[in-house]
Motif scaffolding. Sequence first.
Motif, short mmCIF file in Angstrom:
data_model
loop_
_atom_site.label_atom_id
_atom_site.label_comp_id
_atom_site.label_asym_id
_atom_site.label_seq_id
_atom_site.Cartn_x
_atom_site.Cartn_y
_atom_site.Cartn_z
N VAL A 294 0.84 -1.20 0.00
CA VAL A 294 0.00 0.00 0.00
C VAL A 294 0.87 1.25 0.00
O VAL A 294 0.61 2.21 -0.74
CB VAL A 294 -0.94 -0.01 1.22
N SER A 295 1.93 1.24 0.82
CA SER A 295 2.84 2.40 0.89
C SER A 295 3.53 2.65 -0.45
O SER A 295 3.64 3.79 -0.91
CB SER A 295 3.87 2.18 1.99
N LEU A 296 4.01 1.58 -1.08
CA LEU A 296 4.69 1.72 -2.37
C LEU A 296 3.73 2.21 -3.45
O LEU A 296 4.10 3.02 -4.31
CB LEU A 296 5.31 0.39 -2.79
N ASN A 297 2.49 1.74 -3.40
CA ASN A 297 1.49 2.20 -4.37
C ASN A 297 1.18 3.68 -4.21
O ASN A 297 0.78 4.34 -5.18
CB ASN A 297 0.19 1.39 -4.22
N GLN A 298 1.35 4.21 -3.01
CA GLN A 298 1.10 5.63 -2.76
C GLN A 298 2.30 6.51 -3.08
O GLN A 298 2.27 7.71 -2.83
CB GLN A 298 0.68 5.82 -1.30
N MET B 243 5.72 5.90 -2.10
CA MET B 243 6.87 5.84 -1.21
C MET B 243 8.07 5.23 -1.93
O MET B 243 7.94 4.20 -2.61
CB MET B 243 6.52 4.98 0.02
N SER B 244 9.23 5.86 -1.81
CA SER B 244 10.45 5.32 -2.40
C SER B 244 10.93 4.14 -1.57
O SER B 244 11.09 4.24 -0.35
CB SER B 244 11.55 6.41 -2.43
N VAL C 257 13.69 1.50 3.13
CA VAL C 257 14.71 0.62 3.73
C VAL C 257 15.50 1.37 4.80
O VAL C 257 15.80 0.81 5.86
CB VAL C 257 15.65 0.08 2.63
N VAL C 258 15.84 2.63 4.53
CA VAL C 258 16.60 3.42 5.52
C VAL C 258 15.79 3.60 6.79
O VAL C 258 16.26 3.32 7.90
CB VAL C 258 16.99 4.81 4.93
N TRP D 30 12.51 12.17 1.12
CA TRP D 30 12.81 11.86 2.51
C TRP D 30 11.69 12.30 3.45
O TRP D 30 11.65 11.88 4.61
CB TRP D 30 14.11 12.53 2.93
N LEU D 31 10.80 13.15 2.94
CA LEU D 31 9.72 13.64 3.78
C LEU D 31 8.72 12.53 4.07
O LEU D 31 8.30 11.80 3.17
CB LEU D 31 9.00 14.82 3.10
N ILE D 32 8.35 12.41 5.32
CA ILE D 32 7.41 11.37 5.72
C ILE D 32 6.50 11.94 6.81
O ILE D 32 6.95 12.64 7.72
CB ILE D 32 8.17 10.11 6.23
N GLY D 33 5.21 11.70 6.68
CA GLY D 33 4.26 12.26 7.64
C GLY D 33 3.59 11.17 8.46
O GLY D 33 4.02 10.01 8.46
N TRP D 34 2.52 11.56 9.14
CA TRP D 34 1.76 10.59 9.94
C TRP D 34 0.77 9.87 9.04
O TRP D 34 -0.43 10.08 9.10
CB TRP D 34 1.04 11.31 11.08
#
Length: 398
Positions: A38-42, A44-45, A50-51, A255-259
């Motif tokens: 689901v995250s990759l479909n939205q 997400m790199s 992985v980091v 690199w930006l990631i939210g809630w």
Amino acid sequence: MASEKVRCCTKFVENSQLYFAMIFLQFVYGGMNIITKVSLNQGMSHYVLVVYRHVFATVAIAPFAIIFERKHQPRITFPIFIQIFILALLGPVIDQNLYYAGLKFTSPTFACALSNTLPAMTFVMAVLCRMEKMNIKKVRCQAKVMGTVFTVAGAMVMTLYKGPIVEMVWTKHHRTKTNAKDTNNTQISSDKQWFIGSIFIILSTLAWASLFVLQAKVIETYKNHQLSLTSLICFIGIIQAAVVTFLMERKTSVWLIGWDMNLLAAAYAGVFSSSMSYYVQGLVMQKKGPVFATAFIPLMMIIVAIMGSFILAEQIYLGGVVGAILIIIGLYSVLWGKNKEQIMENKVTDENISFALKCVHIIDGKKSNQNVEAPNKLLSLPHSHMNVINQEENKVLT
């Protein structure tokens, strides 16, 4: 009567703990595949994922390593550092990046099924590295070879043949409803993307198998410090994965990631699929061995197939079903042969120790040999067997 029932229940729970632990881990891995998809479909790199995954893993496991294993830490020499460096490169960097890339191009069920080739790949690499003995005249060795052939055949079928869609009873209505809402939600990969994704997953599994082979050597140094070893691998993996991400992703916005789901995917994979699973799996392998732990892998594929069909309206293809059946047959053939081999090794070990104990008598605190053959038999025993004999002798002396 009541106490006997309580005792039976307690015994059942004790005997079932390892089974429940491994079944629980398969649900953990299954959830990781679904959430990550689901995250990759939205957008997400997978490099960034992985980091962040290993940042969470290091934060989760390092405190336990400091608290429980801070004493008598093995000295990190240059050869040991290189080995840990390669482990981090194989696991966090190569394995997971390729797996996530393949997962993005295919589906969670397909990725899980194809990764079931792990035991066969590990067996082949162990034979090449002379860590596994082969005697083709033995039935157990023939089973491992045939299992490897079936596994490779299943992987080839899944990679080269897609086939028609296999409809599930509970997915027909859901898929129709989903497609009516938004056809983009299904995100059906093209045949070319499917093939590329398959190659990525195979290479990922190959890196995973290489990690197992190398880890078998490194674990000799960190036998009583598994938490520390895992922390080091995750920490070095963060640095390596960050370097790869800077090289592959030019935009700082990735690199930006939210809630959101991206944060959940990183935290879930790091805390549960990395740190906690390493610890639980290590405990299970210590008591039951790797054969027992690996035998539960196909269960993850079934869990992911059911979860994926409900949550993602995932399409399952005939080629995937046929290939998965071949892989499962091959997997259990390899595991059966390995299990028979371990039973034979344990039997020989018990016979050797029993013979040695009969050959050694304790008279006034001194050893005396029963016959001339005993010293040669004792000298040929491994160090671990001699430790058992010494423990038995100490019991007699005390």
